[in-house]
Structures are given as structure tokens and as C-alpha cells.
Design an enzyme around this catalytic site. Structure first.
Site, PDB file in Angstrom:
ATOM      1  N   HIS A 239     -24.092 -37.775   6.826  1.00 24.59           N
ATOM      2  CA  HIS A 239     -24.770 -38.531   7.594  1.00 24.59           C
ATOM      3  C   HIS A 239     -25.230 -37.888   8.840  1.00 24.59           C
ATOM      4  O   HIS A 239     -25.943 -38.619   9.643  1.00 24.59           O
ATOM      5  CB  HIS A 239     -24.115 -39.654   7.943  1.00 24.59           C
ATOM      6  CG  HIS A 239     -23.870 -40.796   6.825  1.00 24.59           C
ATOM      7  ND1 HIS A 239     -24.702 -41.907   6.758  1.00 24.59           N
ATOM      8  CD2 HIS A 239     -22.907 -40.419   5.844  1.00 24.59           C
ATOM      9  CE1 HIS A 239     -24.159 -42.536   5.452  1.00 24.59           C
ATOM     10  NE2 HIS A 239     -23.203 -41.781   4.930  1.00 24.59           N
TER      11      HIS A 239
ATOM     12  N   ASP B  46     -30.315 -35.147  15.799  1.00 25.11           N
ATOM     13  CA  ASP B  46     -29.609 -36.217  15.411  1.00 25.11           C
ATOM     14  C   ASP B  46     -29.931 -36.303  13.712  1.00 25.11           C
ATOM     15  O   ASP B  46     -30.908 -35.858  13.323  1.00 25.11           O
ATOM     16  CB  ASP B  46     -30.053 -37.613  15.860  1.00 25.11           C
ATOM     17  CG  ASP B  46     -29.133 -38.607  16.150  1.00 25.11           C
ATOM     18  OD1 ASP B  46     -27.967 -38.433  15.592  1.00 25.11           O
ATOM     19  OD2 ASP B  46     -29.194 -39.471  17.293  1.00 25.11           O
TER      20      ASP B  46
HETATM   21  P1  ADP Z   1     -24.855 -42.592  15.422  1.00 29.74           P
HETATM   22  O1  ADP Z   1     -24.452 -43.075  14.053  1.00 29.74           O
HETATM   23  O2  ADP Z   1     -24.745 -41.218  16.008  1.00 29.74           O
HETATM   24  O3  ADP Z   1     -24.062 -43.583  16.604  1.00 29.74           O
HETATM   25  P2  ADP Z   1     -27.465 -43.867  14.998  1.00 29.74           P
HETATM   26  O4  ADP Z   1     -28.664 -44.317  15.991  1.00 29.74           O
HETATM   27  O5  ADP Z   1     -27.702 -43.615  14.005  1.00 29.74           O
HETATM   28  O6  ADP Z   1     -26.462 -42.973  15.805  1.00 29.74           O
HETATM   29  O7  ADP Z   1     -26.465 -45.336  14.890  1.00 29.74           O
HETATM   30  C1  ADP Z   1     -25.872 -46.114  15.880  1.00 29.74           C
HETATM   31  C2  ADP Z   1     -25.799 -47.520  15.547  1.00 29.74           C
HETATM   32  O8  ADP Z   1     -24.982 -48.047  16.651  1.00 29.74           O
HETATM   33  C3  ADP Z   1     -27.044 -48.217  15.516  1.00 29.74           C
HETATM   34  O9  ADP Z   1     -27.018 -49.295  14.590  1.00 29.74           O
HETATM   35  C4  ADP Z   1     -27.055 -49.242  17.015  1.00 29.74           C
HETATM   36  O10 ADP Z   1     -27.430 -50.362  16.759  1.00 29.74           O
HETATM   37  C5  ADP Z   1     -25.522 -49.360  17.229  1.00 29.74           C
HETATM   38  N1  ADP Z   1     -25.488 -49.235  18.679  1.00 29.74           N
HETATM   39  C6  ADP Z   1     -25.534 -48.310  19.434  1.00 29.74           C
HETATM   40  N2  ADP Z   1     -25.432 -48.591  20.830  1.00 29.74           N
HETATM   41  C7  ADP Z   1     -24.892 -50.061  20.693  1.00 29.74           C
HETATM   42  C8  ADP Z   1     -24.483 -50.910  21.863  1.00 29.74           C
HETATM   43  N3  ADP Z   1     -24.452 -50.668  22.950  1.00 29.74           N
HETATM   44  N4  ADP Z   1     -24.209 -52.161  21.355  1.00 29.74           N
HETATM   45  C9  ADP Z   1     -24.130 -52.318  19.959  1.00 29.74           C
HETATM   46  N5  ADP Z   1     -24.467 -51.492  18.929  1.00 29.74           N
HETATM   47  C10 ADP Z   1     -24.843 -50.226  19.320  1.00 29.74           C
END
Ligand code: ADP
Length: 455
Positions: free
Chosen positions: A154, A363
Site C-alpha cells: 500500500h 505517496d
Molecule cells: P495515508 O494512507 O498515508 O494516510 P491516504 O490519502 O491514502 O494516506 O489515506 C488517508 C485516509 O485517511 C483517507 O481516507 C482520508 O479521508 C482519511 N483522513 C485523513 N485525514 C483525516 C481527518 N482529519 N479526519 C478524518 N479522516 C481523515
């Protein structure tokens, strides 16, 4: 169809709130054919750990184990988060390598294999997720398991020269040769892994995405860009505009446009560079001054790790500096919030933003970029400013693509996004949304599983 067995570090148990589309997609795959979900239950215990708990719901069995505090520290906080995470995100400078945590990582993977092996059947299809579990297939094979086992990464797969810089890299990464299919997010990740195998991994590339390990065992690799539940997010976002939190945000903007960033507070996300890019925008585009407010949501993650604490301090300092230099009595250019929000609320925030800022330094995919697009109002869509170094940039070609290290470029992209006429916004958004409707999370897991089954 054979039974599906999913293995991941964390398991979304029935009744627990399931964060993210991945848990939903895996659940759907398990429900479709019946199966088992195995992993850590999130608990750390005083004793030796490894205690197995099982529960059934419908045709899915959830089997989870706990971990001793020492194992959790070595396997999860240590080797996974402090060694592999930075290495896989190209941050050799932040890699903290320690033989003891590495042994802990192996010990936990071996314990997983000990608990899981007796539950497996000859014709199961096993799908292992992410960098916490690289050695698992090899450890299962040592325990006599011959069924099909696939792996999906991932996060990014970095260049061969970075991988080989890790002490004893072959012992770890050759563990991947025991799988039948290795799935990556992008073609670049796939190709970088193949270079590693050829140059330093002792193996060979013998055909298109067909590799051979030193002993002659053959396995496949493939590209499977992960996605989101597009239709669900689109309808969630349309409904979310009535939520008090979303209305409150909109009212607070008065007549200003909103730019939004949503990221876990992690050094892979390029937050300091993004803040500086926004500052550069304020300097380079005085004509737009006061017309756009930038909201950055960045919930603290891994707060106990030193690098993350330093990042947090750094961001607070830059945010204070930007607002000190540019704010007016009635306007704060940057709103910086370290909080989590319910996912539905988040989609309403995305929909309220004319500009989506997704500028990671590296990423694997970056699902936020896809969520932002899926949440837009078709009649008035916003513009995505997306880093070329995010996996999503391979698919979302109609975003404004930027190099996150080029502050002037980021600044100008923000200004273009804010000023873009409706017709051009619609055109760009339609192309991306069409792609996301077709390539959603369900298409992703079906593609992967059919490739694994024919591997
Ligand atoms: P990573 O897996 O590295 O954190 P991604 O962008 O692939 O990055 O996924 C992040 C997930 O976490 C997304 O589904 C996003 O909606 C969620 N997310 C990130 N920040 C927040 C927040 N402040 N509140 C709720 N969900 C969040």
C-alpha cells in the site's frame, strides 16, 4: 471459487467503526465468497501475547491475536514505522535501523504464521496486505502451506539503491519471492522492484512481470492502483452539505474561496513545503489577496515518534509565521487543525473547497486526492492541485500537476485553480470522475483477486 483469507496488520472487527474504503472493500470480498480475516486485534498485553480470539459473523470468520508490549514496540512502532516506513517513502535519512526491532518484526510474523497455518486449507486464496507482513508467505511456506498467496503493497516501492542500503536487505526482501503475486500501486513501483530483484536481489526477470527467485521459483508482479468507493463518496458529499459542521465552515468563509488539505501529520505528505508554497502564493499573487482561505486538517499520527514531534513543531512555527505576516484583523489565511473528522463530514468539507491541495513528497496512492474529486458538486466542481510524486498522478492527469519542491509552481497552480472558469473546471473534473467511477475500490479488489487466481 476458493475461500478467501485476508491478512492485515489491523482487522476491522464487526461493530468496530471501519475507517476507510479498504476495510469496506475487503469485507465485501470476504462476504462474496466466504472467508477468514486474520491479523492483530489492536491490543497489547503484559504477558507473552499471541492469544487467539475468533468470532464469526455471517460467512466471515475473524481471527485475531494480541501482542506483548515488547513485540508491539519492536514490530510495529520499531521496525514497521521507524525503519520500513521511511525507507519505502525514499527517506533514507530518517531510517532508524536496529537489529533488535528487526528480530521483533520477524518474531511477530512467525507468530502470525504459527497461528494462521493450522487454519488454512489446501485450496484457499490468501491475500496479505502491506509492509508489516513482508516475510509472512515465506514463513507460511516453511510451515508446509502450499496454497496461493498474494501480497499487496500500500506504500511506494523505492529505488533499488535505496533498498540495498538497508543492512541485510536480501534476507527481508527475498521473503517476497515466496508469494505468487506481488501487487503495486503504480507501474513505477513495479519496475523499481524488478530492478532491485535483478541488481541486488539475486533473482531474474524472465518475462513480462514474471520473475524468478534464485532457487528457480517463479512469481508474478502487477500494477493495481487502489481506489475509493466513488459512488458512495459522491452521494455522501452531496448529503453532507447539510451537516452543521459543513454549514459552519461555509458560513465562516464569508465570500471567500476555500483551499483544503487533508493529511495525516506525516513527513511523506510534504506539509512544510505546502505551507511554504501557500506563502509563496500570497507573495506572488497579491491581486488574489484575501480571496482564498486555506484550511489544513492534519490529525496527529505516531505522536510518540521523535520525527513526528519535530514535524509538528515545525508546522506550528511556519503556520504562525504565515499568519503573522499576512493575516488581516478580519481574515486568517491559513487555518491549521490537528483533528480527525467523521468521514462523511470530510466529504462535505472537500465539496466546499474550490481548491484541493494534495502535494506529498512521496505517496503510494494518496486516496485523499481521489476522495476530493469524488466529493465535488458536478455543477460547480473544484480543482485538484496534485503532486507528480503521488501515485494518483498516474491516473488523475486532468489535475493541475505540480512538483511539491517547486514552490513557485505550487503557488501559481493555487492561483490558476482559484481563478479557473467554470467550463474548464467542469471539463477537467468530468474526465477524472469518469475514470474514478470505472476504477473504484471494487474494481481494484476484483482485478487483484482475478490476477492472483490466474497467477
Ligand atoms: P495515508 O494512507 O498515508 O494516510 P491516504 O490519502 O491514502 O494516506 O489515506 C488517508 C485516509 O485517511 C483517507 O481516507 C482520508 O479521508 C482519511 N483522513 C485523513 N485525514 C483525516 C481527518 N482529519 N479526519 C478524518 N479522516 C481523515
Amino acid at each position: 471459487m476458493s475461500r478467501l483469507v485476508v491478512v492485515s496488520n489491523r482487522v476491522a472487527l464487526p461493530g468496530q467503526s471501519m475507517a476507510g474504503g479498504l476495510a469496506v472493500a475487503l469485507q465485501a470480498a470476504l462476504r462474496e465468497r466466504g472467508g477468514l480475516w486474520f491479523g492483530w486485534n489492536g491490543k497489547s498485553v503484559r504477558g507473552p501475547g499471541g492469544n487467539l480470539e475468533q468470532q464469526d459473523e455471517g460467512n466471515i470468520r475473524y481471527a485475531t491475536v494480541d501482542l506483548s508490549r515488547a513485540d508491539l514496540d519492536a514490530y510495529y512502532n520499531g521496525f514497521s514505522n521507524r525503519t520500513l516506513w521511511p525507507l519505502l517513502h525514499f527517506r533514507l535519512d530518517l531510517v532508524d535501523y536496529d537489529r533488535a526491532t528487526r528480530e521483533g518484526y520477524r518474531r511477530v510474523n512467525a507468530m502470525f504464521a504459527d497461528r494462521l497455518a493450522p487454519m488454512l486449507r489446501e485450496d484457499d486464496t490468501v491475500w496479505v496486505h502491506d509492509y508489516h507482513l513482508i516475510p509472512l508467505a515465506a514463513l507460511l511456506r516453511e510451515r508446509g502451506i502450499g496454497c496461493r498467496i498474494g501480497f499487496f503493497l500500500h506504500v511506494p516501492m523505492p529505488s533499488a539503491d535505496l533498498l540495498m542500503a538497508m543492512p541485510d536487505h536480501q534476507r527481508l526482501f527475498s521473503g517476497l519471492y515466496a508469494y505468487d503475486l506481488l501487487g503495486f500501486q503504480t507501474r513505477r513501483d513495479n519496475d523499481r522492484f524488478q530492478s532491485y530483484v535483478r541488481l541486488y536481489g539475486g533473482g531474474e526477470v524472465v518475462g513480462k512481470d514474471l520473475l524468478q527467485a534464485p532457487g528457480g521459483r517463479r512469481f508474478r508482479t502487477g500494477v493495481f492502483p487502489i481506489s475509493i468507493d466513488t459512488a458512495h463518496i459522491a452521494s455522501q458529499a452531496a448529503a453532507a452539505v447539510n451537516k452543521p459542521a459543513v454549514r459552519g465552515l461555509r458560513t465562516s468563509l464569508e465570500d471567500r474561496l476555500l483551499a483544503i488539505g487533508v493529511d495525516r501529520l506525516d513527513y511523506s505528505k510534504g506539509l512544510p513545503e505546502r505551507f511554504h508554497g501557500f506563502e509563496r502564493y500570497l507573495q506572488r499573487h497579491p491581486d488574489q489577496k484575501g480571496s482564498l482561505t486555506y484550511l489544513q486538517l492534519a490529525p496527529v499520527s505516531r505522536g510518540e515518534v521523535n520525527e513526528y514531534q519535530m514535524l509538528r513543531n515545525h508546522l506550528e512555527q511556519i503556520a504562525g509565521h504565515i499568519n503573522g505576516a499576512h493575516a488581516e484583523p478580519n481574515w486568517t489565511p491559513l487555518r491549521y487543525v490537528n483533528r480527525n473528522f467523521p468521514h462523511a463530514t470530510l466529504t462535505g468539507f472537500y465539496r466546499s473547497a474550490r481548491v484541493g491541495l494534495v502535494t506529498p513528497l512521496r505517496d503510494g496512492m494518496n486516496l485523499v486526492a481521489k476522495e476530493y474529486v469524488a466529493s465535488q458538486d458536478p455543477e460547480n466542481p473544484g480543482v485538484l492541485v496534485l503532486s507528480l510524486l503521488a501515485g494518483a498522478a498516474d491516473e488523475l492527469r486532468e489535475a493541475l500537476l505540480v512538483n511539491p519542491h517547486d514552490l513557485d509552481g505550487v503557488a501559481d497552480a493555487i492561483a490558476s485553480a482559484a481563478a479557473m472558469p467554470l467550463a474548464r473546471r467542469k471539463e477537467r473534473w468530468h474526465a477524472m470522475m469518469e475514470h474514478l467511477r470505472k476504477h473504484d475500490i471494487n474494481a481494484w479488489r476484483k482485478d487483484y483477486l482475478s490476477a492472483l487466481e490466474s497467477a
